[in-house]
Scaffold this active site. Structure first.
Site, PDB file in Angstrom:
ATOM      1  N   ALA A 171      23.252 -10.740 110.503  1.00  0.00           N
ATOM      2  CA  ALA A 171      22.707 -11.407 109.317  1.00  0.00           C
ATOM      3  C   ALA A 171      23.697 -12.442 108.766  1.00  0.00           C
ATOM      4  O   ALA A 171      24.164 -13.305 109.513  1.00  0.00           O
ATOM      5  CB  ALA A 171      22.302 -10.365 108.276  1.00  0.00           C
ATOM      6  N   SER A 172      24.061 -12.335 107.492  1.00  0.00           N
ATOM      7  CA  SER A 172      24.846 -13.395 106.851  1.00  0.00           C
ATOM      8  C   SER A 172      26.304 -13.460 107.293  1.00  0.00           C
ATOM      9  O   SER A 172      27.011 -14.406 106.934  1.00  0.00           O
ATOM     10  CB  SER A 172      24.780 -13.267 105.329  1.00  0.00           C
ATOM     11  OG  SER A 172      23.513 -13.681 104.869  1.00  0.00           O
ATOM     12  N   VAL A 173      26.769 -12.497 108.080  1.00  0.00           N
ATOM     13  CA  VAL A 173      28.083 -12.660 108.710  1.00  0.00           C
ATOM     14  C   VAL A 173      28.058 -13.900 109.603  1.00  0.00           C
ATOM     15  O   VAL A 173      29.094 -14.497 109.891  1.00  0.00           O
ATOM     16  CB  VAL A 173      28.464 -11.375 109.488  1.00  0.00           C
ATOM     17  CG1 VAL A 173      29.689 -11.576 110.360  1.00  0.00           C
ATOM     18  CG2 VAL A 173      28.706 -10.232 108.499  1.00  0.00           C
ATOM     19  N   LYS A 221      27.288 -16.739 108.715  1.00  0.00           N
ATOM     20  CA  LYS A 221      27.654 -17.944 107.952  1.00  0.00           C
ATOM     21  C   LYS A 221      29.043 -18.460 108.292  1.00  0.00           C
ATOM     22  O   LYS A 221      29.301 -19.661 108.213  1.00  0.00           O
ATOM     23  CB  LYS A 221      27.519 -17.680 106.445  1.00  0.00           C
ATOM     24  CG  LYS A 221      26.067 -17.599 105.982  1.00  0.00           C
ATOM     25  CD  LYS A 221      25.943 -17.364 104.487  1.00  0.00           C
ATOM     26  CE  LYS A 221      24.500 -17.536 104.018  1.00  0.00           C
ATOM     27  NZ  LYS A 221      23.564 -16.536 104.549  1.00  0.00           N
TER      28      LYS A 221
END
Length: 342
Positions: free
Chosen positions: A53-55, A57
């Site tokens: 997921a947002s890791v 980014k």
């Protein structure tokens, strides 16, 4: 450390996921708990693949930092220079990187207007922002507010500036270059065909059991936003994320000064600081020194990636049943890390 961590996980017996703890790049604890699939009861292994997921980014931010070092863009360039027609003047690349843009949530616009039988990508997301023009949340630079919109736009800027596809760029410069053999940005179909893929699960009270998150396609934005680039979509393993951790030391990706900016707080318009850099939450641990970290949250998945960069310790915790006590587990792991530090 091992006994304490074992006891922590024994206190939450229905947790499903993998924990890796490393010191100076060497694993000192690496265990899997639970199942890849709760229906077949196939057990997880330490090499199982999860949505992080947002890791994701931090990979997006790194593409921008690499282009910055090549002189192809500036962090303070206006976004409209690269995405004409976007109705939000005054927003810079730096604002996107550190979540101070004030931009509205593209996902909310898509949720309201997109035909969820189709799969949206960045061009669709940008077109809907231009068409529906939801209002800004605040003046750029006024404050911090986490924004998936910003990182979706960063991937599109990266493609415009480099002339390369974002996914191919990440594969060549990161995943393949650092031998992260199980890491990629995959389609739903590609993930379904992966033998080592851990399915994301959510607990359904009415059924009193964990069910695959993709059983609820309208709810699962990872499906109908499945071609988005930038804010999420990387799938990886604890082992590969440790390889990425090692790559972030030294200058194998960018020069130390550029990386320092990624690990530095944002300066807001009023001169105060926001503790988010370029794809990293910034903290200070009383015993372990500087910490850079990020969480990830997709339907059925939760990730915590913590780098104690002064002490050179790493924690990667990946969960595939969205466990309600995950925050308790994370705090427990962090407390053990602090107590065990000499």
């Amino acid at each position: 450390m091992e006994n304490r961590l074992d006891a922590l996980f024994a206190s939450v017996p229905d947790f499903s996921g993998v924990l890796l703890v490393a010191e100076k790049g060497k694993p000192v604890y690496h265990k899997a708990f639970g199942f890849k699939n709760f229906e077949t009861k196939e057990p997880l292994t330490t090499s199982s693949i999860f949505e992080v997921a947002s890791v994701s980014k931090q990979f997006t931010a790194m593409t921008i930092m690499m282009l910055y070092e090549q002189g192809k863009l500036s962090f303070d360039d206006p976004v409209e220079k690269y995405i004409p027609g976007l109705p939000y003047p005054g927003v810079t690349i730096r604002h996107l990187l550190n979540h101070t843009s004030g931009l509205p949530d593209y996902q909310a616009v898509m949720d309201a207007h997109w035909d969820k039988t189709k799969v949206a990508g960045n061009a669709d997301n940008i077109a809907y922002l231009i068409q529906y023009q939801p209002p800004v949340l605040f003046e750029p630079g006024a404050r911090y507010q986490y924004s998936n919109t910003g990182y979706m736009l960063l991937a599109s800027i990266m493609e415009k500036v480099s002339g390369e596809d974002f996914i191919r760029f990440c594969r060549a410069r990161f995943f393949r270059f650092f031998n992260m053999t199980k890491t990629d940005i995959r389609t739903q179909e590609e993930k379904k065909n992966l033998k080592d893929m851990a399915l994301g699960h959510i607990y359904v009270k009415e059924k009193q059991r964990y069910m695959p998150a993709d059983s609820f396609p309208a709810f699962n934005y990872a499906i109908w936003l499945g071609n988005r680039k930038g804010p999420g979509r990387v799938s990886s393993t604890t082992e590969d994320l440790l390889k990425w951790d090692r790559a972030l030391y030294g200058n194998r990706l960018v020069e130390p000064e550029t990386l320092r900016q990624a690990f530095s707080p944002a300066i807001l318009n009023d001169g105060t600081l926001s503790q988010y850099g370029f794809g990293w939450v910034l903290e200070q641990n009383p015993r372990l020194g500087k910490v850079v970290r990020h969480s990830g949250d997709n339907p059925g998945y939760r990730t915590q990636y913590i780098r104690y960069i002064d002490a050179d310790k790493t924690v990667v915790l990946i969960c595939n049943n969205d466990h309600e006590k995950l925050s308790v587990i994370v705090k427990g792991v962090e407390d053990i890390m602090s107590r065990e530090h000499p």
